[in-house]
Motif scaffolding. Structure first.
Motif, short mmCIF file in Angstrom:
data_model
loop_
_atom_site.label_atom_id
_atom_site.label_comp_id
_atom_site.label_asym_id
_atom_site.label_seq_id
_atom_site.Cartn_x
_atom_site.Cartn_y
_atom_site.Cartn_z
N MET A 17 0.82 -1.21 0.00
CA MET A 17 0.00 0.00 0.00
C MET A 17 0.86 1.26 0.00
O MET A 17 0.60 2.22 -0.72
CB MET A 17 -0.92 0.00 1.23
CG MET A 17 -1.80 1.25 1.32
SD MET A 17 -2.89 1.45 -0.11
CE MET A 17 -4.01 0.07 0.16
N ALA A 18 1.92 1.25 0.82
CA ALA A 18 2.81 2.42 0.87
C ALA A 18 3.47 2.66 -0.49
O ALA A 18 3.58 3.81 -0.94
CB ALA A 18 3.88 2.22 1.95
N LEU A 19 3.90 1.58 -1.14
CA LEU A 19 4.51 1.71 -2.46
C LEU A 19 3.52 2.28 -3.45
O LEU A 19 3.85 3.15 -4.27
CB LEU A 19 5.01 0.34 -2.93
CG LEU A 19 5.57 0.26 -4.36
CD1 LEU A 19 6.77 1.17 -4.51
CD2 LEU A 19 5.95 -1.19 -4.69
N HIS A 20 2.28 1.81 -3.39
CA HIS A 20 1.24 2.27 -4.30
C HIS A 20 0.97 3.76 -4.10
O HIS A 20 0.85 4.52 -5.07
CB HIS A 20 -0.04 1.46 -4.07
CG HIS A 20 -1.10 1.71 -5.09
ND1 HIS A 20 -1.00 1.32 -6.40
CD2 HIS A 20 -2.31 2.33 -4.97
CE1 HIS A 20 -2.10 1.68 -7.04
NE2 HIS A 20 -2.90 2.29 -6.21
N VAL A 21 0.87 4.18 -2.85
CA VAL A 21 0.60 5.59 -2.55
C VAL A 21 1.76 6.47 -3.02
O VAL A 21 1.55 7.52 -3.64
CB VAL A 21 0.36 5.77 -1.04
CG1 VAL A 21 0.31 7.26 -0.69
CG2 VAL A 21 -0.93 5.10 -0.62
N LEU A 22 2.99 6.05 -2.75
CA LEU A 22 4.15 6.82 -3.19
C LEU A 22 4.20 6.92 -4.71
O LEU A 22 4.55 7.97 -5.27
CB LEU A 22 5.45 6.17 -2.68
CG LEU A 22 5.78 6.36 -1.20
CD1 LEU A 22 7.01 5.54 -0.83
CD2 LEU A 22 6.00 7.83 -0.88
N ASP A 23 3.83 5.83 -5.39
CA ASP A 23 3.81 5.83 -6.84
C ASP A 23 2.82 6.87 -7.37
O ASP A 23 3.13 7.64 -8.29
CB ASP A 23 3.45 4.43 -7.35
CG ASP A 23 4.16 4.07 -8.64
OD1 ASP A 23 5.16 4.74 -8.97
OD2 ASP A 23 3.73 3.13 -9.32
N LEU A 24 1.63 6.91 -6.80
CA LEU A 24 0.61 7.85 -7.25
C LEU A 24 1.02 9.30 -6.93
O LEU A 24 0.77 10.21 -7.74
CB LEU A 24 -0.73 7.52 -6.60
CG LEU A 24 -1.41 6.24 -7.08
CD1 LEU A 24 -2.65 5.94 -6.26
CD2 LEU A 24 -1.76 6.32 -8.56
N ALA A 55 12.85 1.51 -7.74
CA ALA A 55 13.79 0.54 -7.18
C ALA A 55 13.06 -0.52 -6.35
O ALA A 55 13.37 -1.71 -6.43
CB ALA A 55 14.84 1.26 -6.33
N LEU A 56 12.07 -0.09 -5.57
CA LEU A 56 11.31 -1.03 -4.75
C LEU A 56 10.55 -2.04 -5.61
O LEU A 56 10.52 -3.24 -5.32
CB LEU A 56 10.33 -0.28 -3.84
CG LEU A 56 10.96 0.52 -2.69
CD1 LEU A 56 9.89 1.37 -2.00
CD2 LEU A 56 11.64 -0.40 -1.69
N LYS A 57 9.95 -1.56 -6.69
CA LYS A 57 9.20 -2.46 -7.56
C LYS A 57 10.14 -3.42 -8.28
O LYS A 57 9.82 -4.61 -8.44
CB LYS A 57 8.38 -1.67 -8.58
CG LYS A 57 7.42 -2.55 -9.38
CD LYS A 57 6.39 -1.74 -10.12
CE LYS A 57 5.37 -2.65 -10.80
NZ LYS A 57 4.31 -1.87 -11.48
N SER A 60 20.79 -3.84 -10.58
CA SER A 60 19.75 -3.67 -11.60
C SER A 60 18.57 -2.88 -11.05
O SER A 60 17.99 -2.04 -11.74
CB SER A 60 19.28 -5.03 -12.11
OG SER A 60 20.33 -5.72 -12.76
N ALA A 61 18.20 -3.15 -9.80
CA ALA A 61 17.09 -2.44 -9.17
C ALA A 61 17.41 -0.95 -9.03
O ALA A 61 16.55 -0.09 -9.25
CB ALA A 61 16.77 -3.05 -7.82
N ALA A 62 18.66 -0.65 -8.66
CA ALA A 62 19.06 0.76 -8.54
C ALA A 62 19.01 1.46 -9.90
O ALA A 62 18.58 2.61 -10.01
CB ALA A 62 20.46 0.85 -7.94
N LEU A 63 19.45 0.76 -10.94
CA LEU A 63 19.42 1.33 -12.28
C LEU A 63 17.97 1.55 -12.75
O LEU A 63 17.65 2.57 -13.35
CB LEU A 63 20.16 0.43 -13.27
CG LEU A 63 21.68 0.37 -13.10
CD1 LEU A 63 22.28 -0.67 -14.05
CD2 LEU A 63 22.30 1.74 -13.38
N LEU A 64 17.10 0.58 -12.45
CA LEU A 64 15.69 0.72 -12.82
C LEU A 64 15.03 1.86 -12.05
O LEU A 64 14.18 2.58 -12.59
CB LEU A 64 14.95 -0.58 -12.57
CG LEU A 64 14.67 -1.46 -13.80
CD1 LEU A 64 13.70 -0.78 -14.76
CD2 LEU A 64 15.96 -1.81 -14.53
#
Length: 201
Positions: free
Chosen positions: A1-8, A105-107, A117-121
């Motif tokens: 949920m936190a990731l989703h909220v930050l994304d929006l 990066a989290l996703k 790779s996550a840091a680059l993404l």
């Protein structure tokens, strides 16, 4: 949920930066909306395609499309005087950069990518929408200029990636990463920090 909220939140903030650039370029409401959409969603589209999260989140969840549209409309009707827009664009862009590098990066880590790779993404998530915005508005992308832009994004992404690798997932780590990226980006603008150029003879 936190990731989703930050994304929006990141999409909304980047949508504002795209719309503000459209205002400065004296585009009509449609042009402003296009810049809001590509700025808010461009980095996420690139990220999702690269990690195999298809169709991209913006095409599966209606909120991802509505948020930048709302950001564009809000900016169209409530934008401040033209003389103040440059400062606001920089502030909102730095905020969006911080939010997107962290959520990207989290996703990427959630999809099993290696820490590097996550840091680059995460970095690509942060800079992708801005690159598309600048190209469409006839500007040289910020990331290709001397200004320090991708480096703060990579640093912010690295903070959450390292924490993830250490299996430490406290939410405050994400906040620190966003704030770090945001602060360094604004300091780079204020103090004129630039990436090195090749020597000319």
């Amino acid at each position: 949920m936190a990731l989703h909220v930050l994304d929006l939140i990141g999409i909304f903030v980047f949508g504002i930066t795209g719309a503000l650039v459209g205002v400065r370029k004296q585009l009509d409401v449609f042009g402003i909306q296009v810049l809001a959409l590509v700025t808010g969603l461009g980095g996420g589209f690139i990220r999702d395609v690269l990690i195999g999260a298809t169709p991209p989140a913006a095409l599966k969840d209606w909120r991802y499309l509505v948020v930048p549209i709302v950001a564009g409309l809000v900016t169209f009707f409530l934008h401040p005087g033209i003389e103040r827009l440059e400062r606001l664009v920089n502030i909102f862009d730095a905020a969006g950069l911080g939010l997107f590098c962290v959520t990207g990066a989290l996703k990427a880590m959630a999809y099993g990518l290696s820490p590097l790779s996550a840091a680059l993404l995460g970095t690509i998530s942060g800079i992708g929408g801005g690159v598309i915005r600048d190209l469409l508005s006839g500007r040289v992308p910020v990331v290709l200029r001397r200004e320090i832009y991708a480096t703060p994004a990579f640093l912010g992404a690295t903070i959450v990636v390292v924490a993830g690798a250490l299996e430490y997932d406290a939410i405050w780590v994400s906040y620190v990463a966003v704030l770090t990226c945001f602060t360094i980006r604004l300091l780079a603008i204020r103090r004129g920090w630039n990436a090195p150029l090749p020597r000319t003879h």
